[in-house]
Structure formats: structure tokens, C-alpha cells
Design a protein around this motif. Structure first.
Motif, short mmCIF file in Angstrom:
data_model
loop_
_atom_site.label_atom_id
_atom_site.label_comp_id
_atom_site.label_asym_id
_atom_site.label_seq_id
_atom_site.Cartn_x
_atom_site.Cartn_y
_atom_site.Cartn_z
N TYR A 43 38.87 15.66 -28.21
CA TYR A 43 38.93 16.10 -29.61
C TYR A 43 40.33 15.93 -30.17
N TYR A 54 42.22 8.86 -42.67
CA TYR A 54 42.25 9.40 -44.04
C TYR A 54 43.63 9.34 -44.66
N GLY A 96 37.91 20.59 -46.04
CA GLY A 96 38.08 19.13 -45.98
C GLY A 96 37.99 18.55 -47.38
N GLY A 98 39.36 16.40 -49.11
CA GLY A 98 39.46 14.97 -49.40
C GLY A 98 40.31 14.77 -50.65
N GLN A 101 37.04 15.93 -54.57
CA GLN A 101 35.78 15.64 -55.26
C GLN A 101 35.02 16.93 -55.58
N ILE A 102 34.82 17.81 -54.57
CA ILE A 102 34.08 19.05 -54.82
C ILE A 102 34.98 20.06 -55.54
N ASP A 120 42.72 20.36 -45.98
CA ASP A 120 42.29 19.12 -45.33
C ASP A 120 43.21 18.89 -44.13
N ILE A 121 42.69 18.17 -43.17
CA ILE A 121 43.49 17.88 -41.97
C ILE A 121 44.51 16.78 -42.26
N MET A 125 45.67 13.25 -47.85
CA MET A 125 44.51 13.61 -48.68
C MET A 125 44.84 14.83 -49.54
N ALA A 143 45.21 21.96 -42.86
CA ALA A 143 44.69 22.77 -41.74
C ALA A 143 43.51 22.06 -41.09
N ASP A 144 43.19 22.53 -39.89
CA ASP A 144 42.06 21.98 -39.13
C ASP A 144 40.91 22.97 -39.20
N LEU A 145 39.76 22.47 -39.52
CA LEU A 145 38.56 23.31 -39.63
C LEU A 145 38.29 24.16 -38.39
N GLY A 161 31.86 19.66 -47.63
CA GLY A 161 31.19 18.39 -47.91
C GLY A 161 31.63 17.29 -46.98
N TYR A 162 30.73 16.85 -46.11
CA TYR A 162 30.92 15.69 -45.24
C TYR A 162 32.17 15.79 -44.36
N HIS A 166 32.94 15.10 -38.54
CA HIS A 166 34.18 14.71 -37.88
C HIS A 166 34.52 15.65 -36.73
C1 SAM Z 1 34.28 12.21 -46.25
S1 SAM Z 1 35.65 13.19 -46.70
C2 SAM Z 1 34.87 14.44 -47.68
C3 SAM Z 1 35.68 14.84 -48.88
C4 SAM Z 1 35.00 15.90 -49.78
N1 SAM Z 1 34.82 17.15 -49.10
C5 SAM Z 1 33.67 15.43 -50.33
O1 SAM Z 1 32.68 16.15 -50.19
O2 SAM Z 1 33.62 14.36 -50.90
C6 SAM Z 1 36.03 14.06 -45.22
C7 SAM Z 1 37.35 14.83 -45.31
O3 SAM Z 1 37.37 15.77 -44.23
C8 SAM Z 1 38.68 15.78 -43.67
N2 SAM Z 1 38.57 16.27 -42.29
C9 SAM Z 1 38.03 15.66 -41.22
N3 SAM Z 1 38.08 16.45 -40.14
C10 SAM Z 1 38.68 17.59 -40.53
C11 SAM Z 1 39.03 18.79 -39.86
N4 SAM Z 1 38.80 18.97 -38.56
N5 SAM Z 1 39.62 19.77 -40.57
C12 SAM Z 1 39.87 19.61 -41.90
N6 SAM Z 1 39.57 18.49 -42.59
C13 SAM Z 1 38.98 17.49 -41.91
C14 SAM Z 1 39.14 14.35 -43.79
O4 SAM Z 1 40.54 14.24 -43.71
C15 SAM Z 1 38.57 13.95 -45.15
O5 SAM Z 1 39.47 14.18 -46.20
#
Ligand code: SAM
Length: 252
Positions: A43, A54, A96, A98, A101-102, A120-121, A125, A143-145, A161-162, A166
Motif C-alpha cells: 500500500y 495525480y 479525495g 481532486g 468537482q464535488i 486529497d493525497i 490536486m 491527507a490520506d483517507l 467520489g471515486y 485507490h
Molecule cells: C478520480 S479522482 C476523484 C475526484 C473527485 N472526488 C470526483 O469525484 O471527481 C480521485 C482523487 O482521489 C485522490 N486519492 C486517491 N487515493 C487517496 C487517498 N488514499 N487519500 C486521499 N485522496 C486520495 C486522488 O489524488 C484524486 O485526486
């Protein structure tokens, strides 16, 4: 029966058995298409990889991709029509974020006195979201989720969202989100499903996909009730497109 008297979809016995035991089998084509990076790295290594992706050119075109794939306008519709209702929510977390968008929708449809946090990680972004949104109201963090810098029971609403795709295991993120949610808090969760469209998404963004029934079972075990399944449009529902989109509620 779920809170508010909404009847939860019950897992069919075969799926219940699968969710608790062996993994459901993916269709061969989807299995071949799906990206394997997440399974091949630890991980920590994968997290570095996500940040790198990203931070780079793919992240720079994320807002455009979300617009062209209609995720941004269709996501907005979910909030505008109150199918996911933000009214009454006072501390909202966008996971996250990004390119924001949300977050942009939250700023439009949340109560004016609601506090909004997003993280966001990827530092790049976060910078892009801040630049795009141009609004002093949200608090931005890197930060990390799986390790949230928030106290237990802080938020009454979460949008995610999405991002979950990850993580090698959704539980790592869902239990952390459940921790920071107040009892009765709601969450809008969108993630990539294990079908043909999801397999392509996984290939482009180096993420994994989730089986809907397995995810539902996991949410249930973590005290996150599956209140309603949402679809962007009737066509999405018919074609099972757009991924998993669900409203969750943390048990009181
Ligand atoms: C596909 S984008 C989604 C952006 C937005 N939330 C949306 O719905 O359109 C995924 C985002 O999640 C972030 N991300 C991925 N893993 C993460 C984690 N462990 N902690 C925080 N952010 C994370 C990425 O850096 C990226 O900006």
C-alpha cells in the motif's frame, strides 16, 4: 428496516454467501482488462504511485475528464434535485477532492452556514482545486483517507467520489470515514464497479474495482447502512453504468 423506515435491499442468499466467503468471480474479459498495479505493490508503494499520477499530467486533465464523461454535471444534479440532500448538514467533508468537482457542488447546495472541509493525497490536486474553486470558504488539507487528521465523530456529512478504488481494501477507508462520522451522519459514496466500464476506468487510472454486493456487506459490517442506491440517469441504471453510487448512513 433501515433508519427513516427505508427498506434496505436484501442480499440474495448466493450473494450473501459470496460476500462472507469466497470472492465473486469477475467475467473473464473484465478480469483481463482490469489494471493489476494495486495488487502488485504494497500500500505504501501504491500510495506513492497514486500521488505521482495525480500530481502529474493525468491530474492536470482530471477536471476536463470529469466534465467530458458527464460526471461533473450529473453529480451536480444529484445534489441540486436533493436526491442526496445536504439540507441541515453543518460539517461536511469532501474526500479525495481532486480538482474540486464535488466541492463546487457542495458550495452551491450546502446550507450557507455549513463548514466545508476537503482533502486529497496529492498536493498538486489540492492546489488545483483551490485555484479552480476560488472560494475562501472550504478548508483544504493534504491527507490520506486511511489516516484522517480529524477527531472521532466530527462530520455529519461526507462526500467520497471515486477515491475508494485507490485503496487495496475498502475497509481501510470506510472504517476511518465511519470513525469521523457522527451517529446518523450521511455519506454519498461513488466508486468503480467490477463491470466492463469499471475495468476500463481501472486501466486508465490504475485503480481497482468493487463488487456491489461485497461492498454493501462490508458497509453493513462497519455500521454504515446502505440507505439508497442512486443512478445518474435512467439510462445509467438500465446499462448499469456510472459505477456504484450510494447513500450511506452511520447507525445511531
Ligand atoms: C478520480 S479522482 C476523484 C475526484 C473527485 N472526488 C470526483 O469525484 O471527481 C480521485 C482523487 O482521489 C485522490 N486519492 C486517491 N487515493 C487517496 C487517498 N488514499 N487519500 C486521499 N485522496 C486520495 C486522488 O489524488 C484524486 O485526486
Amino acid at each position: 428496516m433501515s433508519p427513516k423506515g427505508v427498506r434496505l435491499p436484501l442480499l440474495r442468499p448466493r450473494l450473501r454467501q459470496r460476500a462472507g466467503g469466497t470472492r465473486p468471480r469477475k467475467k473473464t474479459l473484465n478480469r483481463l482488462l482490469e489494471d493489476r498495479t494495486i495488487e502488485q505493490l504494497s500500500y505504501d508503494q501504491y500510495r506513492q504511485r497514486v500521488r505521482h499520477v495525480y500530481d502529474g499530467p493525468q491530474g492536470a486533465i482530471l477536471a476536463l475528464c470529469s466534465f467530458l464523461s458527464l460526471h461533473t454535471p450529473l453529480g451536480e444534479r444529484l445534489l441540486r434535485t436533493r436526491r442526496f440532500d445536504l439540507r441541515g448538514c453543518k460539517r461536511i467533508l469532501d474526500v479525495g477532492c481532486g480538482a474540486g468537482q464535488i466541492l463546487g457542488h457542495l458550495l452551491k447546495y450546502a446550507d450557507p452556514d455549513a463548514q466545508i472541509f476537503c482533502f486529497d493525497i496529492s498536493p498538486a490536486m489540492v492546489r488545483r482545486a483551490r485555484r479552480r474553486i476560488r472560494n475562501p470558504r472550504p478548508q483544504f488539507l493534504v491527507a490520506d483517507l486511511t489516516r484522517l487528521p480529524f477527531a472521532t465523530e466530527t462530520f455529519d456529512c461526507i462526500t467520497c467520489g471515486y477515491v475508494l478504488e485507490h485503496l487495496p481494501d475498502a475497509r481501510l477507508g470506510l472504517q476511518e470515514l465511519a470513525r469521523v462520522m457522527t451517529p446518523g451522519a450521511k455519506m454519498l459514496l461513488l466508486t468503480t464497479e467490477d463491470n466492463f466500464g469499471g475495468a476500463w476506468t481501472s486501466r486508465v487510472w490504475h485503480c481497482r474495482t468493487y463488487n456491489r454486493q461485497e461492498l454493501q456487506q462490508m458497509c453493513h459490517e462497519l455500521g454504515l447502512e446502505w440507505v439508497q442506491e442512486l443512478w445518474y440517469t435512467r439510462i445509467h441504471k438500465l446499462l448499469r453504468a456510472g459505477g456504484i453510487c450510494v447513500e450511506l448512513r452511520k447507525k445511531d
